[in-house]
Write an enzyme that holds these catalytic residues in place. Structure first.
Site, PDB file in Angstrom:
ATOM      1  N   LYS A 268       0.858  -1.186   0.000  1.00  0.00           N
ATOM      2  CA  LYS A 268       0.000   0.000   0.000  1.00  0.00           C
ATOM      3  C   LYS A 268       0.893   1.235   0.000  1.00  0.00           C
ATOM      4  O   LYS A 268       1.921   1.259   0.690  1.00  0.00           O
ATOM      5  CB  LYS A 268      -0.880  -0.045   1.255  1.00  0.00           C
ATOM      6  CG  LYS A 268      -1.949   1.042   1.339  1.00  0.00           C
ATOM      7  CD  LYS A 268      -2.778   0.861   2.617  1.00  0.00           C
ATOM      8  CE  LYS A 268      -3.898   1.877   2.751  1.00  0.00           C
ATOM      9  NZ  LYS A 268      -4.660   1.691   4.015  1.00  0.00           N
TER      10      LYS A 268
ATOM     11  N   SER B  61      -9.700   1.615   3.168  1.00  0.00           N
ATOM     12  CA  SER B  61      -8.847   2.423   2.320  1.00  0.00           C
ATOM     13  C   SER B  61      -7.811   1.620   1.524  1.00  0.00           C
ATOM     14  O   SER B  61      -7.267   2.128   0.544  1.00  0.00           O
ATOM     15  CB  SER B  61      -8.113   3.464   3.161  1.00  0.00           C
ATOM     16  OG  SER B  61      -7.205   2.852   4.062  1.00  0.00           O
TER      17      SER B  61
ATOM     18  N   SER C 114      -9.739  -0.881   7.276  1.00  0.00           N
ATOM     19  CA  SER C 114      -9.148  -0.636   5.953  1.00  0.00           C
ATOM     20  C   SER C 114      -8.396  -1.806   5.345  1.00  0.00           C
ATOM     21  O   SER C 114      -8.001  -1.721   4.179  1.00  0.00           O
ATOM     22  CB  SER C 114      -8.207   0.572   6.015  1.00  0.00           C
ATOM     23  OG  SER C 114      -8.937   1.768   6.028  1.00  0.00           O
TER      24      SER C 114
END
Lengths: 489, 96
Positions: A81, A156, A180
């Site tokens: 990420k 997210s 997330s």
């Protein structure tokens, strides 16, 4: 050959590397080719460096040939990420504020991946500064759900979840502040695991809400998640909230834990608002455990169910307003060309650099911490947080773990909630209380809707009892074939 | 608990050092009003005998030996600076 590789588990890939049936260069090339073939539609990658990935793979193959293998992930690509620092690579947090930022150092998890032999492959999309539940808050692109390109991948960590589901990476790391990792894993039909707060170092993870943030694995199987957790977990002196204890070999440990377990079902998590198909799939999973000899008990989480979201949006925004004060256009990040003096430079750099959701949360966090409101909002929320944690500890006096939905619905359509922040916040209802209580939780695939969208089962564990939690998840996984299903792209 | 109507967007944006446009002020005021009305439900919880939790597994007073270690070289530390000169970050004039 390459299409056979991209949906294999990391454990299977490790075996192929070990027996010499495939090299790390061939493997890495297969994921590079897959990204080239599908990412114009999936849009999971913010950036990537094929030359660098292949150079890492050649070095891994040379180590293997020389008998100097580093660790359990030798030769296996892992996506990150775009919120985790890797020295020399871009680190954007999907924000204009950091559009040109290059990490000067490695996050602890990145350093540990390297020392385990992994190939660091790609920077994966996310909601800006990890604020959101759909990846629509990225300043650069909206990632699509590989199962239905009109829908969101969740957030997210939408990039890691979508890249894994689309076969562009075999493993990935995300971060989870309110759900997330688990919610996008659920939306994309992969395994996503948020460990206990403090188990994985946050050094080099760009801070959103420091008392809630936790890095964790995305994987195709529970065993792979255990493998990746074992590589990144454990005490780190560079993170003062890191838990000072040795970690077990999770991959070996999960095979030792056998049921039957006592499992709790929080009655408040099956009320109005839970989609019927999601409820049905989760109930079927509960019946599986019952059929396997587990004792199922209804438990109650009254404070967590009713007040977790309100508590979270005070604590998380307060911490975010403080953490994001560092983006002032002075030392790094976006600097406005219009600043007439130092203070004006702050105002304009932040106005230009941050997107709407980040501004909204900074404003809300600043408000709840402002003079005269601290006791009414922040202090009260911290006290309710104590009660939320007690809810779970009370339940764990009776049961080993809890079974729950991950999200109220399967993946929603792009644009469906993006103009209504409160509606978006409410979709975190089943995941958010774990972050407040610091507990580990995993999302594993447990079925599909009639429209063909994945559904996730959330299993919530006790603090630092990761091996037991993973064993419970693995028992379900081994009896079902969900992780063998892949989207058609 | 404070009333949602209390949010003074100009005052808070000034504290947060963010220049908001008039449109942003209007939209954020309305959206944050919704969120604050939702958050207000916390006033119904009895917390009179409850200690606050700062984070879930409090570890306090973590000490480290004060031993010199290599830090970032100046070049690496300045790599992301928006403007630099002579190994320093350039900023607008602060003192005339």
């Amino acid at each position: 050959m390459s299409s056979d590789l991209i949906f294999k588990s990391a454990a299977e890939l490790a075996a192929l590397l070990e027996t010499g049936q495939v090299s790390s260069v061939e493997l890495t090339q297969a994921f590079i080719d897959r990204r080239r073939a599908v990412d114009d539609r999936v849009k999971a990658f913010n950036s990537f460096d094929e030359t660098d990935a292949l150079a890492q793979a050649r070095a891994s193959d040379a180590r293997r040939a020389g008998g100097e293998m580093r660790g359990a992930l030798e030769g296996i690509p892992v996506g990150l990420k775009d919120v985790i620092a890797v020295a020399g690579q871009p680190l954007t947090c999907s924000s204009r504020m950091l559009a040109n930022f290059v990490s000067p150092y490695d996050a602890t998890v990145a350093a540990r991946l390297k020392s385990a032999g992994a190939i660091l492959w790609g920077r994966l999309n996310m909601d800006e500064f990890a604020m959101g539940s759909s990846t629509e808050n990225s300043a650069f692109q909206t990632t699509s759900n590989p199962w239905d390109l009109e829908r969101v991948p969740g957030g997210s960590s939408g990039g890691p979840a979508a890249a894994l589901a689309a076969g562009e990476v075999p493993l990935a790391l995300g971060s989870d502040t309110g759900g997330s990792i688990r919610q996008p894993a659920s939306f994309c039909g992969v395994v996503g695991f948020k460990p206990t707060y403090g188990l994985v170092s946050r050094y080099g993870l760009v801070a959103f809400a420091s008392s809630l943030d936790q890095i964790g694995p995305f994987a195709r199987t529970v065993e792979d998640a255990a493998l990746l957790l074992g590589a990144i977990g454990g005490h780190d002196p560079l993170d003062s909230t890191s838990y000072p204890a040795a970690i077990p070999d999770y991959r070996a440990e999960i095979k030792k834990h056998r049921g039957p377990w006592k499992l709790g079902v929080p009655k408040e998590y099956f009320g109005p608002g839970l989609n019927a198909e999601v409820a049905g799939a989760v109930r079927a999973a509960i019946e599986f455990y019952q059929g396997a000899g587990c004792e199922i008990r209804e438990v109650s989480l009254p404070v967590a169910a009713e007040y977790a979201i309100a508590t979270y949006y005070i604590i998380a925004t307060a911490e975010a307003s403080s953490n994001l004060a560092r983006y002032d256009g002075v030392r790094y990040g976006h600097r406005s060309k219009e600043g007439s003096d130092a203070i004006d430079l702050y105002f304009k750099s932040r106005a230009e650099g941050f997107g709407p959701e980040v501004k909204r949360r900074i404003i809300l966090g600043t408000y709840v911490l402002s003079s005269g409101y601290y006791d009414a909002f922040y202090l009260r929320a911290q006290k309710v947080r104590t009660l939320i944690r007690q809810d779970f500890l009370n339940a764990y006096r009776e049961v080993d773990a809890l079974l729950a939905p991950v999200a109220p619905t399967a993946a929603f359509k792009k644009g469906e909630k993006s103009s209504d922040p409160l509606a978006m916040y409410l979709s975190d209802i089943y995941t958010i209380s774990l972050n407040l209580a610091g507990l580990p939780g995993i999302s594993i695939p447990c079925g599909f809707t009639r429209e063909g969208l994945p559904i996730g089962l959330q299993i919530i564990g006790q603090p630092f009892q990761e091996a037991g939690l993973l064993a419970i998840a693995r028992a379900y996984e081994q009896a079902h074939g969900w992780n063998g299903m892949n989207p058609k792209l | 608990m404070a009333s949602p109507s209390d949010i003074d967007i100009d005052y808070v944006a000034n504290l947060a050092r963010i220049a908001l446009t008039d449109t942003e002020k209007e939209i954020f005021s309305r959206q944050l009003g919704d969120v604050l009305r939702y958050i207000e439900k916390l006033s119904a919880v009895d917390v009179s005998h409850v200690e606050p939790t700062a984070h879930a597994f409090p570890i306090s007073n973590v000490w480290a030996e004060d031993t010199p270690q290599p830090g970032l070289p100046v070049e690496a530390a300045l790599r992301n600076a928006p403007a630099q000169r002579d190994d320093m970050i350039v900023v607008p004039v602060v003192v005339e």
